[in-house]
Design an enzyme around this catalytic site. Sequence first.
Site, PDB file in Angstrom:
ATOM      1  N   PHE A  83     -10.619  -4.401  10.673  1.00 20.45           N
ATOM      2  CA  PHE A  83     -11.811  -4.247  10.011  1.00 20.45           C
ATOM      3  C   PHE A  83     -11.890  -4.593   7.973  1.00 20.45           C
ATOM      4  O   PHE A  83     -10.467  -4.701   7.744  1.00 20.45           O
ATOM      5  CB  PHE A  83     -12.032  -2.995   9.772  1.00 20.45           C
ATOM      6  CG  PHE A  83     -11.373  -1.759   9.588  1.00 20.45           C
ATOM      7  CD1 PHE A  83     -10.583  -1.570   8.182  1.00 20.45           C
ATOM      8  CD2 PHE A  83     -10.633  -1.296  10.192  1.00 20.45           C
ATOM      9  CE1 PHE A  83      -9.985  -0.272   8.009  1.00 20.45           C
ATOM     10  CE2 PHE A  83      -9.745  -0.664  10.268  1.00 20.45           C
ATOM     11  CZ  PHE A  83      -9.841  -0.451   8.859  1.00 20.45           C
ATOM     12  N   TYR A 125       0.768  -1.653  -0.394  1.00 18.36           N
ATOM     13  CA  TYR A 125       0.495  -0.090   0.215  1.00 18.36           C
ATOM     14  C   TYR A 125       0.743   1.257  -0.175  1.00 18.36           C
ATOM     15  O   TYR A 125       0.128   2.883  -0.446  1.00 18.36           O
ATOM     16  CB  TYR A 125      -1.038   0.092   1.325  1.00 18.36           C
ATOM     17  CG  TYR A 125      -1.995  -1.026   1.430  1.00 18.36           C
ATOM     18  CD1 TYR A 125      -3.173  -1.098  -0.361  1.00 18.36           C
ATOM     19  CD2 TYR A 125      -2.057  -2.450   1.577  1.00 18.36           C
ATOM     20  CE1 TYR A 125      -4.086  -1.762  -0.557  1.00 18.36           C
ATOM     21  CE2 TYR A 125      -2.596  -3.272   1.120  1.00 18.36           C
ATOM     22  CZ  TYR A 125      -3.646  -3.273   0.404  1.00 18.36           C
ATOM     23  OH  TYR A 125      -5.003  -3.824  -0.040  1.00 18.36           O
TER      24      TYR A 125
END
Length: 402
Positions: A402, A123
């Site tokens: 999450f 990322y």
Amino acid sequence: MALTLRTLAANDLAEFQRLVNSAFLFDSVEDQLERWRGLFEPERHHAVFDGDELIGGGGIQSRQITLPGAGPQPVAAVTSVGVKPGHRRRGVLTRVMRAQLHGMHEDGAEAIAALWASEAAIYPRFGYGLAAEFTRLEVPSGAKFRPGVSTGGERLREVSRDEAMPFMKAVYEDLRPSRTGWLSRKDAAWDHQFADTERDRDGLTAYRYVLHPQGYAVYRVKADWRERGPRNELHVREIAARTDEAYAALYRYLLDVDMVGELKFFTAADDPGVHLLEDARLALRGRGDSLWVRLVDVDRALTLRRYLSDVDVVLELSDEFCPWNAGRWRFTVKDGAATVRRVDDEPDVVLDVQALGAAYLGGTRLATLARAQRVSEVTGGALNALSHALSGDREPHCPEVF
């Protein structure tokens, strides 16, 4: 065949979850679909197709995150990002990331995005910076607190899930506005985070819920019975308390559970548990990355949080993936509040958007990134002033994946 990209519809959930399970090398579990449905925002999930085959995608949960000094603010919680085996190295992930970030910018949606990275090398190339870490804490059962630690005289009780949940939600909501990195949780998020089927337990027991009048703790136990006696592991899922005394009391309770050899806890980098102990060396500690943060619109993002000290600097920012952020910005803080505007002035500090995202929650210091050759100072003293302003009163921590 040409690849196509589109957002999903409600009836795409099953196929999308099969993709995610395939990408993460999990078995597909159809009976868990309803758990995901409450978190699934199809219009915020982008998927790439090769013909009719769904081969990659990623989603956003519309959440809030607590920012330094500013309380909860909107965040795009990026989740379920994956590419099916056999279709990698085709630019699928880049298309998903571009659709997410460029779409947020065009729609004027959240100014920041955050995620947990499955692989830390992925990322940063999309502008995400390592903004928070957690501590892996291991403490032997029965470890003594130092003299003078107060745990109060309140009674702690183990209760059922049904009794615990309403109380836990109330405590969490009381604390969330002051806990940097904590996310909002709707009921579906609570159900997902504390899911308790056999598959969720990974060989451990069901959750046990401990209530204090001012806080709660949740834990599981991993069985370890030996010839000399039990050495079970107590795995803490979460501790939250309105007062320091209640936090200490909950720790004390967990350390004193019978037939346990060791307590294990994935907790905040600045968790006070180590400093409660008479012998701090008993607590073994390791660090790992948690939240990665991406500033989608730098000018909006920088004005959302508060800052520790006044500063007035010109930043020269590079951002190849979201070029609207690139250029020179005058960043001025007065009495904790920031203003940000484009300028043509000479820069004081040169950095990329990944470094700025890493420092955004106050846990990663720009001065540290400068030592790693990620940030350059042009005007003497500007870097330290900027680094101090961006720092937080406490380490950022996200207590949930999450």
